[in-house]
Design a protein around this motif. Structure first.
Motif, PDB file in Angstrom:
ATOM      1  N   GLY A  70       5.975 -14.131 -12.299  1.00 51.77           N
ATOM      2  CA  GLY A  70       6.932 -13.074 -12.009  1.00 51.77           C
ATOM      3  C   GLY A  70       6.363 -11.677 -12.034  1.00 51.77           C
ATOM      4  O   GLY A  70       7.099 -10.700 -11.830  1.00 51.77           O
ATOM      5  N   TYR A  71       5.061 -11.533 -12.266  1.00 54.22           N
ATOM      6  CA  TYR A  71       4.446 -10.210 -12.256  1.00 54.22           C
ATOM      7  C   TYR A  71       4.117  -9.844 -10.809  1.00 54.22           C
ATOM      8  O   TYR A  71       3.295 -10.484 -10.160  1.00 54.22           O
ATOM      9  N   ASP A  72       4.767  -8.800 -10.312  1.00 51.95           N
ATOM     10  CA  ASP A  72       4.588  -8.447  -8.905  1.00 51.95           C
ATOM     11  C   ASP A  72       3.833  -7.132  -8.702  1.00 51.95           C
ATOM     12  O   ASP A  72       3.448  -6.811  -7.574  1.00 51.95           O
ATOM     13  N   LYS A  73       3.591  -6.373  -9.771  1.00 49.43           N
ATOM     14  CA  LYS A  73       2.769  -5.162  -9.646  1.00 49.43           C
ATOM     15  C   LYS A  73       1.306  -5.570  -9.823  1.00 49.43           C
ATOM     16  O   LYS A  73       0.649  -5.202 -10.797  1.00 49.43           O
ATOM     17  N   THR A  74       0.821  -6.336  -8.865  1.00 49.01           N
ATOM     18  CA  THR A  74      -0.495  -6.953  -9.009  1.00 49.01           C
ATOM     19  C   THR A  74      -1.280  -6.871  -7.707  1.00 49.01           C
ATOM     20  O   THR A  74      -0.706  -6.724  -6.629  1.00 49.01           O
ATOM     21  N   SER A  75      -2.592  -6.991  -7.821  1.00 49.84           N
ATOM     22  CA  SER A  75      -3.463  -6.999  -6.645  1.00 49.84           C
ATOM     23  C   SER A  75      -4.769  -7.686  -7.006  1.00 49.84           C
ATOM     24  O   SER A  75      -5.021  -8.014  -8.170  1.00 49.84           O
ATOM     25  N   LEU A  76      -5.584  -7.902  -5.996  1.00 49.45           N
ATOM     26  CA  LEU A  76      -6.910  -8.488  -6.167  1.00 49.45           C
ATOM     27  C   LEU A  76      -7.951  -7.460  -5.754  1.00 49.45           C
ATOM     28  O   LEU A  76      -7.897  -6.932  -4.639  1.00 49.45           O
ATOM     29  N   TYR A  77      -8.880  -7.148  -6.670  1.00 48.19           N
ATOM     30  CA  TYR A  77     -10.051  -6.386  -6.246  1.00 48.19           C
ATOM     31  C   TYR A  77     -11.039  -7.423  -5.722  1.00 48.19           C
ATOM     32  O   TYR A  77     -11.765  -8.061  -6.468  1.00 48.19           O
ATOM     33  N   SER A  78     -11.026  -7.596  -4.412  1.00 50.00           N
ATOM     34  CA  SER A  78     -11.639  -8.755  -3.768  1.00 50.00           C
ATOM     35  C   SER A  78     -13.161  -8.750  -3.810  1.00 50.00           C
ATOM     36  O   SER A  78     -13.788  -9.804  -3.956  1.00 50.00           O
ATOM     37  N   ASP A  79     -13.789  -7.582  -3.694  1.00 49.56           N
ATOM     38  CA  ASP A  79     -15.247  -7.545  -3.651  1.00 49.56           C
ATOM     39  C   ASP A  79     -15.884  -7.845  -5.004  1.00 49.56           C
ATOM     40  O   ASP A  79     -17.055  -8.213  -5.074  1.00 49.56           O
ATOM     41  N   GLY A  80     -15.127  -7.665  -6.076  1.00 51.58           N
ATOM     42  CA  GLY A  80     -15.584  -8.042  -7.394  1.00 51.58           C
ATOM     43  C   GLY A  80     -16.834  -7.320  -7.867  1.00 51.58           C
ATOM     44  O   GLY A  80     -17.248  -6.288  -7.322  1.00 51.58           O
ATOM     45  N   TRP A  81     -17.450  -7.908  -8.915  1.00 52.67           N
ATOM     46  CA  TRP A  81     -18.631  -7.302  -9.505  1.00 52.67           C
ATOM     47  C   TRP A  81     -19.773  -7.224  -8.493  1.00 52.67           C
ATOM     48  O   TRP A  81     -20.508  -6.235  -8.442  1.00 52.67           O
ATOM     49  N   ILE A  82     -19.923  -8.244  -7.655  1.00 58.87           N
ATOM     50  CA  ILE A  82     -21.025  -8.247  -6.691  1.00 58.87           C
ATOM     51  C   ILE A  82     -20.889  -7.090  -5.713  1.00 58.87           C
ATOM     52  O   ILE A  82     -21.846  -6.360  -5.444  1.00 58.87           O
TER      53      ILE A  82
END
Length: 457
Positions: free
Chosen positions: A429-441
């Motif tokens: 139910g957490y909708d204030k979310t995203s993915l930092y797709s490029d990550g550490w690499i």
């Protein structure tokens, strides 16, 4: 790419195991389970359960499939979900072949507070699942065992049942089977153009060739994160990807595969480009075989389309770029959750054979992942690769000081682990979310970006 080769090997091993299980299966019935020796338990009434459920020396345990606990109605219950305060310990976990199974299950009992000095109420719908878990507990010295029929609770609308807000995002094998059979199961009543895809690395990998969910079309993960960098593809390339597979924003897409992490990665990209209804098979292909269903070996061709019916990406806020992340890190109401191993987080190891830079992004908060390298996520999964209990996930975050009222962005090395955690957060139910797709690499490839090592102060 060595990580991808590792996943390919894992997928091949998993497929060989599931194929063996398929050959030994004698039925396609969802509820058919191995016989367990009868254990003497006391049957508890609804009134007794209501009286004792809040007491510290009692614990209520849902022994059904993890999907039923999440909210799905799979066995004719009047209502879906679990009894408030109940923990989960599925009979399905007892069937998993794993060299560390005994250790993993005992750790699960400890984490859930299922202790020998407590009165333990085991519930299901037919008595079979509860009996199997009761047998296991009895063999391990648990004596105060009770059983209960959840149907009795579900039939009384005055008694609360809890389900995850977006439980439909991760789908049980039984529901996928109904979709394959042309039915309209729960939450699919209004679904249009339901499509099933299989996600794994490589061109029609061994895992796909040796067995996949019937009708599923293979997606090579390189399509959405092309080599040699394996970062997220450009919007132009993602638009071509959507056209090549005939995807539109109005589709309902179920992503499957031997390794769920690949499924979650592709599912997140599909959501990012704008497909409105994207779901993942909970537990991957193993859950399909465990349910007694056969895998398909024939190749299913993709069908090219013309109009996605939206500008790609139609959901751009789901994935953060490096410039966007830098701006967000200035906000006190934002948290970057680092879903890598602790040794990766503190810079002891890079986690990847093809990337040598070690460390973390300044401001990132450790958020757990797995213990067996960059291809593991056991802190967020049950032993059968299904989603872990949401309360246990929230406890992990609380230990790390992660404020779930903040906007949360999840990251790992290159987006695979974090995509799965992001989806679980959305299911919860957490909708204030995203993915930092490029990550550490992606971050550490640019030497101008600041980095840290060592334990945070």
């Amino acid at each position: 790419m060595n990580l991808k080769r590792t996943f390919k090997n894992i997928a091949l091993i998993s497929t060989l195991i599931t194929s063996m299980l398929t050959l030994s299966a004698c039925s396609n019935k969802e509820n058919e389970k191995p016989e367990a020796s009868e254990v003497k338990t006391k049957v508890i009434s609804t009134e007794e359960l209501k009286t004792n459920v809040d007491k510290d020396d009692w614990i209520v345990v849902d022994t059904r499939l993890n999907d039923s606990y999440n909210g799905w109605t799979l066995n004719g219950e009047k209502r879906g979900g679990h009894i408030p305060q109940a923990v989960d310990f599925s009979y399905n976990w007892l069937k998993v072949e794993d060299k560390n199974k005994d250790k993993i299950l005992k750790e699960a009992l400890k984490n859930k507070g299922i202790e020998k000095d407590k009165n333990i109420v085991l519930y299901d719908t037919d008595g079979k699942s509860s009996n199997e878990v009761a047998s296991y507990l009895n063999e391990n010295g648990y004596k105060n065992l009770y059983t209960y029929d959840i149907d009795q609770w579900a039939e009384d609308k005055n008694l609360p049942l809890e389900k995850y807000e977006n439980y439909k995002m991760i789908v049980p094998a039984k529901v996928v089977k109904e979709v394959v059979d042309g039915k309209k199961p729960e939450t699919f009543e209004k679904a249009k153009n339901v499509k099933i895809v299989e996600a794994s690395w490589g061109e029609e990998t061994e895992s796909y060739k040796k067995g996949h969910i019937p009708t599923s079309v293979h997606i090579n993960t390189d399509t959405v994160e092309p080599p040699p960098t394996w970062m997220l593809a450009s919007d132009k390339d993602l638009a071509k990807f959507a056209k090549d597979y005939g995807f539109t924003k109005d589709d309902t897409i179920i992503v499957t595969g031997a390794e769920p992490m690949a499924s979650y990665r592709v599912a997140t990209v599909l959501r990012y480009i704008g497909v409105n209804d994207v779901r993942v098979l909970n537990g991957g292909s193993d859950s399909w075989v465990s349910a007694g269903y056969e895998l398909e070996t024939k190749s299913n061709p993709k069908t090219q389309g013309a109009d996605f019916k939206a500008t790609i990406p139609a959901n751009p806020d789901l994935i953060d770029t490096i410039p966007e992340l830098k701006e967000k890190l200035k906000d006190d109401k934002f948290t970057l959750v680092d879903n890598r191993m602790w040794d990766e987080y503190i810079g002891k190891i890079s986690g990847y054979s093809y990337h040598k830079k070690k460390g973390r992004i300044p401001g990132a908060v450790y958020g757990y992942a797995g213990t067996e390298g960059s291809t593991s996520l056991n802190y967020y999964r049950n032993i059968d690769k299904t989603m872990r209990n949401a309360n246990e996930i929230k406890d992990l975050w609380k230990k790390c000081g992660i404020d779930t009222n903040n906007q949360l962005a999840f990251m790992c090395g290159s987006g695979w682990r974090a995509a799965e955690v992001l989806t679980y957060a959305n299911v919860m139910g957490y909708d204030k979310t995203s993915l930092y797709s490029d990550g550490w690499i992606g971050w550490s490839t640019d030497s101008s970006n600041p980095t840290e090592t060592g334990e945070p102060k």
